[in-house]
Design a protein around this motif. Structure first.
Motif, mmCIF file in Angstrom:
data_model
loop_
_atom_site.group_PDB
_atom_site.id
_atom_site.type_symbol
_atom_site.label_atom_id
_atom_site.label_comp_id
_atom_site.label_asym_id
_atom_site.label_seq_id
_atom_site.Cartn_x
_atom_site.Cartn_y
_atom_site.Cartn_z
ATOM 1 N N VAL A 113 2.021 2.083 -3.408
ATOM 2 C CA VAL A 113 0.948 2.622 -4.263
ATOM 3 C C VAL A 113 0.757 4.106 -3.942
ATOM 4 N N GLY A 114 0.748 4.426 -2.636
ATOM 5 C CA GLY A 114 0.589 5.828 -2.224
ATOM 6 C C GLY A 114 1.702 6.698 -2.792
ATOM 7 N N VAL A 115 2.946 6.208 -2.704
ATOM 8 C CA VAL A 115 4.086 6.983 -3.223
ATOM 9 C C VAL A 115 3.963 7.140 -4.745
ATOM 10 N N ASN A 154 0.816 -1.221 0.000
ATOM 11 C CA ASN A 154 0.000 0.000 0.000
ATOM 12 C C ASN A 154 0.846 1.266 0.000
ATOM 13 N N TRP A 155 1.928 1.268 0.801
ATOM 14 C CA TRP A 155 2.729 2.494 0.874
ATOM 15 C C TRP A 155 3.341 2.824 -0.496
#
Lengths: 93, 472
Positions: B445-447, B442-443
């Protein structure tokens, strides 16, 4: 106009072969993306806040956004984004 | 409020958690009310007075739905449907065509030497009126045909017609496909997050980079004064417009579908690589699919479709496309655009073009794609030009090969090439991207989303132009 009947309502499902997830994956993704925008594109936030209709509340919003942008310029990320924008802009235009 | 702006981002950051909190706590009615409230806020952002018009349309179709239920099985049922369709179309017609009608009448009376004081009115075209009117008609006709088993409560009709992702520029969501989704709250355990995020990012890229650059740097200039440019610039301006309108309109649909997916709702696909079509009928199965299937089901088939013999089929095709053209606005250029498409569709059918396309060799398919693309581009000239005088100037300009190119740059050429290349990617590209998305934590994807938005912002520059289809 199509005369065939392969577009019946609701049959064109984009979700086919796509994997659903639990909702809880969304907040961290959005939080990280948003944080990056706030840190690197603080100028965009400051500009948006200056364009808000005049009111006491919006004045406070503009002050806070301006303060945040100055802080990001001092710390560096806002400058880095401006450098990226200038580099790409010069390259393309 | 338009999609790729900070205003919309903030709006969505408030609406999304509230809507999900109410859905998760099974406060279904409150969940619907929250989304309806958000939708009216979204619409009132343009002009709060027009929110009453939106509610008027909802109330009309809700009342018609109730009457259809009560009169089912009697001759009155059909009369209610006809009256409701007429009222819906009158509302649309008043706002869209009143000014044009009065101006034309004034010109005619002057020409006949019978000048009169006519009731000229300054009418603001309510944004999205065509879309919510069509959805209202879809509700009553689906109900009448039995595609919907019963009329729905006011809150559901309000939600269906006013739901903000599709409210102002589609896709035109069909009552029979959407209303059953309102029977239970969306499940937080089954959200198409990947689909939503991919479509939103892809839409923002297409709109903010491809469509905006092509519009500002090439299309707007060439169409503003075609006499100032030579054939190469004008030719590529037309190609650029083909790419621009695709990237602009499909971007809106992608973002709308993505936003709805993040709220737990499903819309049908609206575009499917239209410029790879081998026949014009195929093009219309791929372009603005929600409108073309709406026109087919609520206009072409009620006109008789292909049931009354060949000549009547051609008439129905022509009529449907001409009305589809005029739907875009009261102007000869739209009428001609529709007539060209309708005429070509009839011709295709008459000569059986593409009937055996599955057996065509590759070279013949490529040739057919080129032919259809260029026909569509030719029609886009009528669609985009300010008026018919500009159309003739464009067409005349195609003969002037002596002038140097002044508008076309390698970057714009690359954008046009990109816009065409995405027509020919594998049909399962979205699914492949979704599989890639699921491999990332998830992190990451966020970045990735953060970096992509920053790059789009850096390339795209300040401001966001309105979407082309807002004017319809």
């Amino acid at each position: 106009m199509s005369t065939t009947d392969d577009l019946a309502p609701g049959t064109i499902e984009l979700e086919t072969d796509m994997r659903p997830q639990r909702l809880w994956v969304l907040p961290p993704i959005m939080a990280i993306a948003l944080a990056m925008l706030l840190v690197f594109n603080s100028q965009g936030l400051a500009k948006w806040s200056r364009d808000l209709p005049p009111s006491t509340f919006n004045l406070h919003v503009a002050d806070a956004a301006g303060w945040w942008h100055e802080l990001m310029v001092k710390l560096g990320p806002a400058k880095a984004f401006e450098a990226l924008r200038d580099a790409i802009g010069v390259e393309l235009k | 409020m338009i999609f790729p702006t900070l205003n919309f981002l903030l709006f969505f950051l408030v609406v999304c958690p509230i809507a999900w909190a109410l859905a998760i706590t099974r406060a279904h009615t409150l969940h619907k009310l929250a989304i309806i409230g958000a939708s009216y806020f979204f619409y009132a952002f343009w002009n709060w007075k027009l929110a009453f018009l939106l509610f008027g349309s909802v109330a009309l179709n809700f009342a018609a739905g109730r009457l259809i239920d009560r009169t089912r099985g009697t001759p009155w049922c059909k009369r209610v449907v006809i009256l409701a369709v007429i009222l819906n179309l009158s509302l649309l017609g008043f706002f869209k065509y009143y000014g044009w009608f009065i101006e034309s009448l004034d010109e005619l009376l002057r020409a006949l030497g019978m000048e009169r004081e006519l009731p000229f009115l300054e009418i603001v075209l309510p944004v999205g009126i065509s879309f919510f009117t069509f959805q209202g008609i879809s509700y009553i006709v689906d109900l009448y045909r039995g595609d919907l088993d019963r009329s729905r409560p006011l809150i559901d009709v309000m939600f269906f017609i006013s739901f903000f992702p599709h409210l102002v520029a589609g896709p035109i969501v069909r009552a029979a496909a959407f209303l059953p989704q309102l029977e239970t709250p969306p499940s937080p355990n089954r959200v198409f997050v990947g689909l939503g995020l991919i479509l939103i990012m892809w839409g923002v890229f297409k709109k903010a980079i491809v469509a905006n650059y092509l519009a500002v740097s090439l299309v707007d200039k060439a169409f503003f004064d075609p006499t100032a440019y030579g054939a190469v610039d004008l030719l590529f301006a037309v190609y650029a417009y083909a790419v621009q309108i695709y990237c602009d309109f499909s971007a809106y649909s992608d973002i709308a579908i993505g936003v709805a997916a993040l709220l737990g709702y499903r819309f049908q696909r609206n575009f499917n690589q239209p410029y790879r079509a081998e026949t014009l009928a195929d093009f219309w199965r791929r372009w603005h699919m929600s409108l073309s299937s709406w026109l087919r089901d609520y206009l072409y088939i009620p006109l008789g479709g292909n049931r009354g013999g060949e000549l009547k089929t051609y008439r129905n095709l022509l009529l449907t496309m001409v009305l589809g053209g005029i739907w875009h606005g009261a102007a000869w250029k739209f009428l001609i655009w529709g007539a060209l498409h309708g005429g070509f569709l009839a011709l295709e059918r008459a000569i059986g073009f593409g009937r055996d396309s599955a057996r065509w060799p590759t070279w013949r398919r490529a040739l057919a794609v080129l032919l259809i693309f260029h026909f569509v581009c030719f029609c886009w000239i009528f669609f985009r030009a300010e008026n018919l005088a500009r159309v003739w100037e464009m067409l005349a300009g195609f003969g002037d090969w002596s002038r140097p190119t002044t508008l076309l740059t390698p970057f714009l050429l690359a954008l046009i090439a990109f816009g065409m290349a995405i027509q020919f990617t594998p049909p399962d590209t979205l699914q492949r991207t979704d599989r890639l998305y699921h491999r990332l934590p998830n992190w990451a994807v966020g970045v990735l989303i953060g970096v992509s938005l920053l790059v789009i912002e850096a390339i795209g520059g300040d401001g966001a132009a309105p979407f082309i289809y807002f004017q319809f």
